[in-house]
Design a protein around this motif. Structure first.
Motif, PDB file in Angstrom:
ATOM      1  N   HIS A 167       0.829  -1.205   0.000  1.00  0.00           N
ATOM      2  CA  HIS A 167       0.000   0.000   0.000  1.00  0.00           C
ATOM      3  C   HIS A 167       0.866   1.259   0.000  1.00  0.00           C
ATOM      4  N   ASP A 168       1.937   1.255   0.789  1.00  0.00           N
ATOM      5  CA  ASP A 168       2.825   2.418   0.817  1.00  0.00           C
ATOM      6  C   ASP A 168       3.424   2.669  -0.561  1.00  0.00           C
ATOM      7  N   LEU A 169       3.825   1.607  -1.246  1.00  0.00           N
ATOM      8  CA  LEU A 169       4.403   1.759  -2.575  1.00  0.00           C
ATOM      9  C   LEU A 169       3.380   2.324  -3.553  1.00  0.00           C
ATOM     10  N   ILE A 170       2.166   1.771  -3.524  1.00  0.00           N
ATOM     11  CA  ILE A 170       1.123   2.267  -4.432  1.00  0.00           C
ATOM     12  C   ILE A 170       0.825   3.737  -4.147  1.00  0.00           C
ATOM     13  N   ASN A 171       0.709   4.098  -2.868  1.00  0.00           N
ATOM     14  CA  ASN A 171       0.394   5.481  -2.520  1.00  0.00           C
ATOM     15  C   ASN A 171       1.489   6.449  -2.948  1.00  0.00           C
ATOM     16  N   SER A 172       2.735   5.969  -3.047  1.00  0.00           N
ATOM     17  CA  SER A 172       3.826   6.844  -3.470  1.00  0.00           C
ATOM     18  C   SER A 172       3.687   7.268  -4.927  1.00  0.00           C
ATOM     19  N   TYR A 173       2.832   6.559  -5.682  1.00  0.00           N
ATOM     20  CA  TYR A 173       2.611   6.914  -7.084  1.00  0.00           C
ATOM     21  C   TYR A 173       1.397   7.825  -7.283  1.00  0.00           C
ATOM     22  N   ARG A 174       0.654   8.112  -6.221  1.00  0.00           N
ATOM     23  CA  ARG A 174      -0.585   8.873  -6.375  1.00  0.00           C
ATOM     24  C   ARG A 174      -0.362  10.294  -6.877  1.00  0.00           C
ATOM     25  N   ASN A 175       0.695  10.931  -6.419  1.00  0.00           N
ATOM     26  CA  ASN A 175       0.887  12.350  -6.711  1.00  0.00           C
ATOM     27  C   ASN A 175       1.981  12.604  -7.739  1.00  0.00           C
ATOM     28  N   LEU A 176       2.289  11.607  -8.557  1.00  0.00           N
ATOM     29  CA  LEU A 176       3.250  11.838  -9.626  1.00  0.00           C
ATOM     30  C   LEU A 176       2.684  12.836 -10.619  1.00  0.00           C
ATOM     31  N   ALA A 177       3.542  13.698 -11.107  1.00  0.00           N
ATOM     32  CA  ALA A 177       3.099  14.801 -11.979  1.00  0.00           C
ATOM     33  C   ALA A 177       2.912  14.319 -13.413  1.00  0.00           C
ATOM     34  N   VAL A 178       1.835  13.592 -13.663  1.00  0.00           N
ATOM     35  CA  VAL A 178       1.503  13.175 -15.023  1.00  0.00           C
ATOM     36  C   VAL A 178       0.566  14.238 -15.605  1.00  0.00           C
ATOM     37  N   PRO A 179       0.989  14.979 -16.633  1.00  0.00           N
ATOM     38  CA  PRO A 179       0.160  16.072 -17.167  1.00  0.00           C
ATOM     39  C   PRO A 179      -1.210  15.582 -17.621  1.00  0.00           C
ATOM     40  N   GLU A 180      -2.242  16.405 -17.400  1.00  0.00           N
ATOM     41  CA  GLU A 180      -3.600  16.044 -17.792  1.00  0.00           C
ATOM     42  C   GLU A 180      -3.722  15.845 -19.294  1.00  0.00           C
ATOM     43  N   ASP A 181      -2.880  16.546 -20.067  1.00  0.00           N
ATOM     44  CA  ASP A 181      -2.975  16.430 -21.528  1.00  0.00           C
ATOM     45  C   ASP A 181      -2.075  15.345 -22.095  1.00  0.00           C
ATOM     46  N   ASP A 182      -1.479  14.513 -21.237  1.00  0.00           N
ATOM     47  CA  ASP A 182      -0.637  13.404 -21.703  1.00  0.00           C
ATOM     48  C   ASP A 182      -1.545  12.278 -22.190  1.00  0.00           C
ATOM     49  N   GLU A 183      -1.658  12.123 -23.499  1.00  0.00           N
ATOM     50  CA  GLU A 183      -2.572  11.145 -24.072  1.00  0.00           C
ATOM     51  C   GLU A 183      -2.095   9.706 -23.875  1.00  0.00           C
ATOM     52  N   SER A 184      -0.862   9.516 -23.444  1.00  0.00           N
ATOM     53  CA  SER A 184      -0.381   8.161 -23.193  1.00  0.00           C
ATOM     54  C   SER A 184      -0.785   7.664 -21.808  1.00  0.00           C
ATOM     55  N   ALA A 185      -1.330   8.550 -20.962  1.00  0.00           N
ATOM     56  CA  ALA A 185      -1.709   8.179 -19.601  1.00  0.00           C
ATOM     57  C   ALA A 185      -3.178   7.772 -19.535  1.00  0.00           C
ATOM     58  N   ALA A 186      -3.521   6.968 -18.547  1.00  0.00           N
ATOM     59  CA  ALA A 186      -4.904   6.535 -18.342  1.00  0.00           C
ATOM     60  C   ALA A 186      -5.083   6.188 -16.869  1.00  0.00           C
ATOM     61  N   GLN A 187      -6.332   6.144 -16.416  1.00  0.00           N
ATOM     62  CA  GLN A 187      -6.595   5.614 -15.088  1.00  0.00           C
ATOM     63  C   GLN A 187      -6.207   4.137 -15.065  1.00  0.00           C
TER      64      GLN A 187
END
Length: 205
Positions: A167-187
């Protein structure tokens, strides 16, 4: 699905710990699906939710009001126009307090069972949807998805330690700065199941 159905006592960001009253208010299949939908897809009206979930607007309206009574959803006044009422999730996830499993009230224990089985059902639906649509995604997503499983020999205490670290590892990825307009990103949905296997029966010598 609630994002954190059951975790160790370590704090999770924006996650509400259920007590007997709030658990009974949430432990209903449609209410849980409504809450998960609002978390994943953002604010919506009862009619929009009814269409998405294949329910009547009367049913979604009633259960949204019940969720609001227990503080799981709230009005989104920035979106409402006239009599149109928009709803939003009030937090990012929920988790069961450890004491709920041993609550002396049979209604509470029944609510725990309903809650856990519905979480499992939601996970199964999400996985089935991914398997049915994965070829619609770029090849990189299919290659990076994960269906791993592991078998370890642990004590309950070691399992709790392992779960907390994950859980700690997963939570460390929550606030990574992935731009909203990055079309390669997804939920991305991450399911974590950890449970003991039934010991095999050993015949008497």
């Amino acid at each position: 699905m609630p994002e954190n159905p059951e975790v160790p006592d370590a704090a999770e960001p924006d996650v509400r710990t259920l007590d007997p009253r709030s658990l009974r208010g949430l432990a209903h299949p449609l209410r849980m699906r409504l809450l998960v939908t609002l978390r994943h897809h953002g604010p919506a009206t009862a009619s929009q939710l009814a269409e998405r979930l294949g329910e009547s607007s009367g049913a979604t309206s009633y259960h949204l009001r019940q969720l609001a009574t227990h503080g799981f959803v709230a009005d989104d006044p920035e979106r409402g126009k006239g009599r149109e009422r928009w709803w939003k999730a009030a937090d990012k996830g929920v988790m069961l307090g450890n004491a709920l499993h041993n609550d002396p009230n049979p209604e509470v224990r029944g609510a725990v069972n309903t809650f856990i089985h519905e979480v499992a059902s939601i996970h199964d639906q999400e996985l089935s949807t991914w398997l049915g649509t994965m070829h619609d995604w770029p090849d990189t997503w299919a290659a990076k998805s994960d269906f791993s499983d592991f078998t370890l020999r642990l004590t309950p205490e070691l399992l709790a330690e392992l779960d907390g670290r994950v859980h700690d590892l997963i939570n460390s990825y929550r606030n990574l700065a992935v731009p909203e307009d990055d079309e390669s990103a997804a939920q991305v949905r991450i399911h974590l199941h950890a449970f003991p296997l039934k010991k095999p029966h050993t015949p008497d010598a």
